[in-house]
Design a protein around this motif. Sequence first.
Motif, mmCIF file in Angstrom:
data_model
loop_
_atom_site.group_PDB
_atom_site.id
_atom_site.type_symbol
_atom_site.label_atom_id
_atom_site.label_comp_id
_atom_site.label_asym_id
_atom_site.label_seq_id
_atom_site.Cartn_x
_atom_site.Cartn_y
_atom_site.Cartn_z
ATOM 1 N N LEU A 111 0.829 -1.204 0.000
ATOM 2 C CA LEU A 111 0.000 0.000 0.000
ATOM 3 C C LEU A 111 0.865 1.256 0.000
ATOM 4 N N ARG A 112 1.868 1.287 0.848
ATOM 5 C CA ARG A 112 2.714 2.477 0.967
ATOM 6 C C ARG A 112 3.571 2.675 -0.276
ATOM 7 N N ALA A 113 4.011 1.592 -0.913
ATOM 8 C CA ALA A 113 4.765 1.723 -2.159
ATOM 9 C C ALA A 113 3.862 2.259 -3.270
ATOM 10 N N GLU A 114 2.615 1.785 -3.311
ATOM 11 C CA GLU A 114 1.663 2.344 -4.278
ATOM 12 C C GLU A 114 1.434 3.826 -3.996
ATOM 13 N N GLY A 115 1.355 4.172 -2.718
ATOM 14 C CA GLY A 115 1.204 5.568 -2.331
ATOM 15 C C GLY A 115 2.418 6.405 -2.687
ATOM 16 N N LEU A 116 3.612 5.834 -2.517
ATOM 17 C CA LEU A 116 4.843 6.534 -2.894
ATOM 18 C C LEU A 116 4.813 6.882 -4.376
ATOM 19 N N THR A 161 -4.493 5.448 3.511
ATOM 20 C CA THR A 161 -4.946 4.806 2.288
ATOM 21 C C THR A 161 -4.063 5.279 1.140
ATOM 22 N N VAL A 162 -4.090 4.551 0.039
ATOM 23 C CA VAL A 162 -3.301 4.933 -1.128
ATOM 24 C C VAL A 162 -3.659 6.346 -1.571
ATOM 25 N N ASP A 163 -4.941 6.672 -1.581
ATOM 26 C CA ASP A 163 -5.370 8.004 -2.012
ATOM 27 C C ASP A 163 -4.816 9.120 -1.126
ATOM 28 N N MET A 164 -4.626 8.832 0.155
ATOM 29 C CA MET A 164 -4.070 9.839 1.055
ATOM 30 C C MET A 164 -2.638 10.201 0.672
ATOM 31 N N PHE A 165 -1.922 9.231 0.119
ATOM 32 C CA PHE A 165 -0.541 9.477 -0.281
ATOM 33 C C PHE A 165 -0.443 10.412 -1.485
ATOM 34 N N ALA A 166 -1.492 10.482 -2.305
ATOM 35 C CA ALA A 166 -1.456 11.269 -3.538
ATOM 36 C C ALA A 166 -1.205 12.755 -3.290
ATOM 37 N N THR A 172 7.716 12.230 2.597
ATOM 38 C CA THR A 172 6.867 11.742 3.684
ATOM 39 C C THR A 172 6.390 10.322 3.367
ATOM 40 N N ALA A 173 5.975 10.096 2.126
ATOM 41 C CA ALA A 173 5.555 8.758 1.701
ATOM 42 C C ALA A 173 6.730 7.790 1.753
ATOM 43 N N PHE A 174 7.900 8.252 1.350
ATOM 44 C CA PHE A 174 9.099 7.416 1.397
ATOM 45 C C PHE A 174 9.425 7.023 2.839
#
Length: 193
Positions: A111-116, A161-166, A172-174
Amino acid sequence: MRTGLVILTTASIIAATAALAHKGATGVVLERMQGMTALSDVLKELTPMMRGQSPFNADQVRAGADVMVTHAGQQMTSLFPEGSVQPVSKVLPSVWEDWDEFVELAEQLELRAEGLKLSADVGLAASQPDQGASMMGGGMMGSENAPAMGGGMGETSEIMTVDMFATMPTDTAFAAVAQTCSACHQKFRAEDD
């Protein structure tokens, strides 16, 4: 011509080093060690960028995130059949003893990699208005002002969630990705000798 020789020589040295590190590993253990090496390589490649020590490159972040996604989640957990331990492996028995937590971390990594990947369009925190220093460069990482990136393991913060990372700065995502790797290593990987 000379540049090509240097690149070929460097690639050969890297390949030999990786082969030596995995010497003796076979089957699924070799496969998972290669996957973990790929994850580690991406982290090492992107860290200087996240710290502002090299130019930010959104395409490079997206490509690295894609590599991470392919080695996370169910793909990762499938490489840990019970009892798959070899002397060269650093896996601890806690993987199978705390399987649900291991699965949760593998899913968080995905999930976090998708968000990154999505956050690559945002750029580093230092480049954002009113954001200050980047997360990895001594800014907010680890501070009480850092955004919550919970999702289990006793944390009470909001599940990202993935959308929050966008909309999140890339560094920060990294940091969230690196935090997940670190949490997994602390519990499920033996220390280096």
